[in-house]
Motif scaffolding. Structure first.
Motif, PDB file in Angstrom:
ATOM      1  N   VAL A  54     -28.326 -13.740  42.362  1.00 16.92           N
ATOM      2  CA  VAL A  54     -27.439 -14.109  42.821  1.00 16.92           C
ATOM      3  C   VAL A  54     -26.361 -15.443  41.957  1.00 16.92           C
ATOM      4  O   VAL A  54     -25.411 -15.476  42.209  1.00 16.92           O
ATOM      5  CB  VAL A  54     -26.297 -13.217  43.863  1.00 16.92           C
ATOM      6  N   GLY A  55     -27.700 -16.150  41.969  1.00 12.27           N
ATOM      7  CA  GLY A  55     -27.691 -17.358  41.984  1.00 12.27           C
ATOM      8  C   GLY A  55     -26.536 -18.147  42.668  1.00 12.27           C
ATOM      9  O   GLY A  55     -26.821 -17.791  44.214  1.00 12.27           O
ATOM     10  N   ILE A  56     -26.546 -19.388  42.778  1.00 14.38           N
ATOM     11  CA  ILE A  56     -25.773 -20.628  43.184  1.00 14.38           C
ATOM     12  C   ILE A  56     -24.824 -20.010  44.555  1.00 14.38           C
ATOM     13  O   ILE A  56     -23.601 -19.972  43.290  1.00 14.38           O
ATOM     14  CB  ILE A  56     -26.022 -21.566  43.849  1.00 14.38           C
ATOM     15  N   GLY A  57     -24.249 -19.661  45.041  1.00  9.25           N
ATOM     16  CA  GLY A  57     -22.832 -19.531  45.725  1.00  9.25           C
ATOM     17  C   GLY A  57     -23.228 -18.466  46.909  1.00  9.25           C
ATOM     18  O   GLY A  57     -23.969 -19.023  47.697  1.00  9.25           O
ATOM     19  N   LEU A  58     -21.624 -18.126  47.763  1.00 11.38           N
ATOM     20  CA  LEU A  58     -21.955 -17.800  49.522  1.00 11.38           C
ATOM     21  C   LEU A  58     -23.401 -16.704  49.939  1.00 11.38           C
ATOM     22  O   LEU A  58     -23.939 -17.504  50.880  1.00 11.38           O
ATOM     23  CB  LEU A  58     -20.820 -16.375  49.494  1.00 11.38           C
ATOM     24  N   HIS A  59     -23.573 -15.981  49.262  1.00 14.75           N
ATOM     25  CA  HIS A  59     -25.118 -15.347  49.565  1.00 14.75           C
ATOM     26  C   HIS A  59     -26.067 -16.606  49.900  1.00 14.75           C
ATOM     27  O   HIS A  59     -26.567 -16.501  50.891  1.00 14.75           O
ATOM     28  CB  HIS A  59     -25.064 -13.975  48.807  1.00 14.75           C
ATOM     29  N   PHE A  60     -26.345 -17.404  48.822  1.00  8.13           N
ATOM     30  CA  PHE A  60     -27.173 -18.205  48.764  1.00  8.13           C
ATOM     31  C   PHE A  60     -27.277 -19.426  49.915  1.00  8.13           C
ATOM     32  O   PHE A  60     -28.259 -19.305  50.954  1.00  8.13           O
ATOM     33  CB  PHE A  60     -27.299 -18.795  47.447  1.00  8.13           C
ATOM     34  N   TRP A  61     -26.302 -20.194  50.393  1.00  8.39           N
ATOM     35  CA  TRP A  61     -26.272 -20.871  50.829  1.00  8.39           C
ATOM     36  C   TRP A  61     -25.931 -19.708  52.670  1.00  8.39           C
ATOM     37  O   TRP A  61     -26.303 -20.827  53.621  1.00  8.39           O
ATOM     38  CB  TRP A  61     -24.328 -21.232  51.258  1.00  8.39           C
ATOM     39  N   VAL A  62     -25.565 -18.544  52.644  1.00 10.98           N
ATOM     40  CA  VAL A  62     -25.787 -17.776  53.584  1.00 10.98           C
ATOM     41  C   VAL A  62     -27.160 -17.607  54.075  1.00 10.98           C
ATOM     42  O   VAL A  62     -27.562 -18.033  55.464  1.00 10.98           O
ATOM     43  CB  VAL A  62     -24.875 -16.724  54.084  1.00 10.98           C
TER      44      VAL A  62
ATOM     45  N   THR B 199     -32.044 -18.792  57.376  1.00 15.70           N
ATOM     46  CA  THR B 199     -33.430 -19.204  56.752  1.00 15.70           C
ATOM     47  C   THR B 199     -33.620 -20.233  58.082  1.00 15.70           C
ATOM     48  O   THR B 199     -34.774 -20.412  58.476  1.00 15.70           O
ATOM     49  CB  THR B 199     -34.450 -20.051  55.238  1.00 15.70           C
ATOM     50  N   ILE B 200     -32.529 -21.550  58.022  1.00 13.70           N
ATOM     51  CA  ILE B 200     -32.648 -23.029  59.186  1.00 13.70           C
ATOM     52  C   ILE B 200     -32.940 -22.281  60.466  1.00 13.70           C
ATOM     53  O   ILE B 200     -33.872 -22.498  60.506  1.00 13.70           O
ATOM     54  CB  ILE B 200     -32.253 -23.688  59.169  1.00 13.70           C
TER      55      ILE B 200
ATOM     56  N   GLY C 192     -33.932 -19.468  61.919  1.00 18.67           N
ATOM     57  CA  GLY C 192     -35.308 -17.843  61.766  1.00 18.67           C
ATOM     58  C   GLY C 192     -35.752 -17.255  60.688  1.00 18.67           C
ATOM     59  O   GLY C 192     -34.756 -16.702  59.557  1.00 18.67           O
ATOM     60  N   TYR C 193     -36.561 -17.504  60.606  1.00 13.33           N
ATOM     61  CA  TYR C 193     -37.349 -17.357  58.984  1.00 13.33           C
ATOM     62  C   TYR C 193     -37.306 -15.733  59.157  1.00 13.33           C
ATOM     63  O   TYR C 193     -37.206 -15.355  57.860  1.00 13.33           O
ATOM     64  CB  TYR C 193     -38.531 -17.357  58.790  1.00 13.33           C
ATOM     65  N   ILE C 194     -37.126 -14.733  59.952  1.00  9.72           N
ATOM     66  CA  ILE C 194     -37.103 -13.062  59.759  1.00  9.72           C
ATOM     67  C   ILE C 194     -35.800 -12.631  58.990  1.00  9.72           C
ATOM     68  O   ILE C 194     -35.685 -12.127  58.415  1.00  9.72           O
ATOM     69  CB  ILE C 194     -37.415 -12.781  61.276  1.00  9.72           C
ATOM     70  N   PRO C 195     -34.563 -13.469  60.327  1.00  6.10           N
ATOM     71  CA  PRO C 195     -33.450 -13.472  59.461  1.00  6.10           C
ATOM     72  C   PRO C 195     -33.060 -13.733  58.007  1.00  6.10           C
ATOM     73  O   PRO C 195     -32.293 -12.865  57.403  1.00  6.10           O
ATOM     74  CB  PRO C 195     -32.135 -14.162  60.367  1.00  6.10           C
ATOM     75  N   GLY C 196     -33.567 -14.484  57.408  1.00  9.89           N
ATOM     76  CA  GLY C 196     -33.653 -15.196  56.095  1.00  9.89           C
ATOM     77  C   GLY C 196     -34.021 -13.954  55.117  1.00  9.89           C
ATOM     78  O   GLY C 196     -33.693 -13.936  54.312  1.00  9.89           O
ATOM     79  N   ILE C 197     -35.245 -13.199  55.722  1.00  7.54           N
ATOM     80  CA  ILE C 197     -35.878 -12.153  54.605  1.00  7.54           C
ATOM     81  C   ILE C 197     -35.528 -11.172  54.769  1.00  7.54           C
ATOM     82  O   ILE C 197     -35.275 -10.653  53.955  1.00  7.54           O
ATOM     83  CB  ILE C 197     -36.931 -12.091  55.430  1.00  7.54           C
ATOM     84  N   VAL C 198     -34.807 -10.902  55.887  1.00  5.99           N
ATOM     85  CA  VAL C 198     -33.991  -9.445  56.417  1.00  5.99           C
ATOM     86  C   VAL C 198     -32.456  -9.624  55.112  1.00  5.99           C
ATOM     87  O   VAL C 198     -32.257  -8.738  54.330  1.00  5.99           O
ATOM     88  CB  VAL C 198     -33.537  -9.550  57.692  1.00  5.99           C
ATOM     89  N   HIS C 199     -31.812 -10.704  55.105  1.00  3.47           N
ATOM     90  CA  HIS C 199     -30.615 -10.797  54.730  1.00  3.47           C
ATOM     91  C   HIS C 199     -31.499 -11.185  52.839  1.00  3.47           C
ATOM     92  O   HIS C 199     -30.175 -10.238  52.045  1.00  3.47           O
ATOM     93  CB  HIS C 199     -29.787 -12.479  54.821  1.00  3.47           C
ATOM     94  N   ALA C 200     -32.298 -11.316  52.882  1.00  6.53           N
ATOM     95  CA  ALA C 200     -32.341 -11.181  51.452  1.00  6.53           C
ATOM     96  C   ALA C 200     -32.946 -10.391  50.458  1.00  6.53           C
ATOM     97  O   ALA C 200     -32.259  -9.792  49.700  1.00  6.53           O
ATOM     98  CB  ALA C 200     -33.602 -12.704  51.320  1.00  6.53           C
ATOM     99  N   VAL C 201     -33.620  -9.660  51.438  1.00  2.00           N
ATOM    100  CA  VAL C 201     -33.897  -8.347  51.621  1.00  2.00           C
ATOM    101  C   VAL C 201     -32.533  -7.208  51.204  1.00  2.00           C
ATOM    102  O   VAL C 201     -32.857  -6.820  49.985  1.00  2.00           O
ATOM    103  CB  VAL C 201     -34.853  -7.766  51.794  1.00  2.00           C
TER     104      VAL C 201
END
Length: 52
Positions: free
Chosen positions: A21-29, A34-35, A37-46
């Motif tokens: 999606v590029g640099i946008g809201l989803h990127f910053w979220v 990820t900061i 907790g690593y697992i929540p960052g992975i779940v959101h990214a997938v």
């Protein structure tokens, strides 16, 4: 290409989101998740990659 993005999302979640999606809201979220907790960052990214 989705396979590569998901693989990158597992290794570096913000990179997978950025490629989708590029640099946008989803990127910053995703950086925040990820900061916190690593697992929540992975779940959101997938989720972001699979949603498209």
């Amino acid at each position: 290409m989705d396979f590569v993005r998901i693989l990158l999302a597992i290794l570096l979640p913000p990179l997978g989101v950025f490629l989708q999606v590029g640099i946008g809201l989803h990127f910053w979220v995703n950086i925040l998740l990820t900061i916190l907790g690593y697992i929540p960052g992975i779940v959101h990214a997938v989720w972001v990659i699979a949603k498209k």
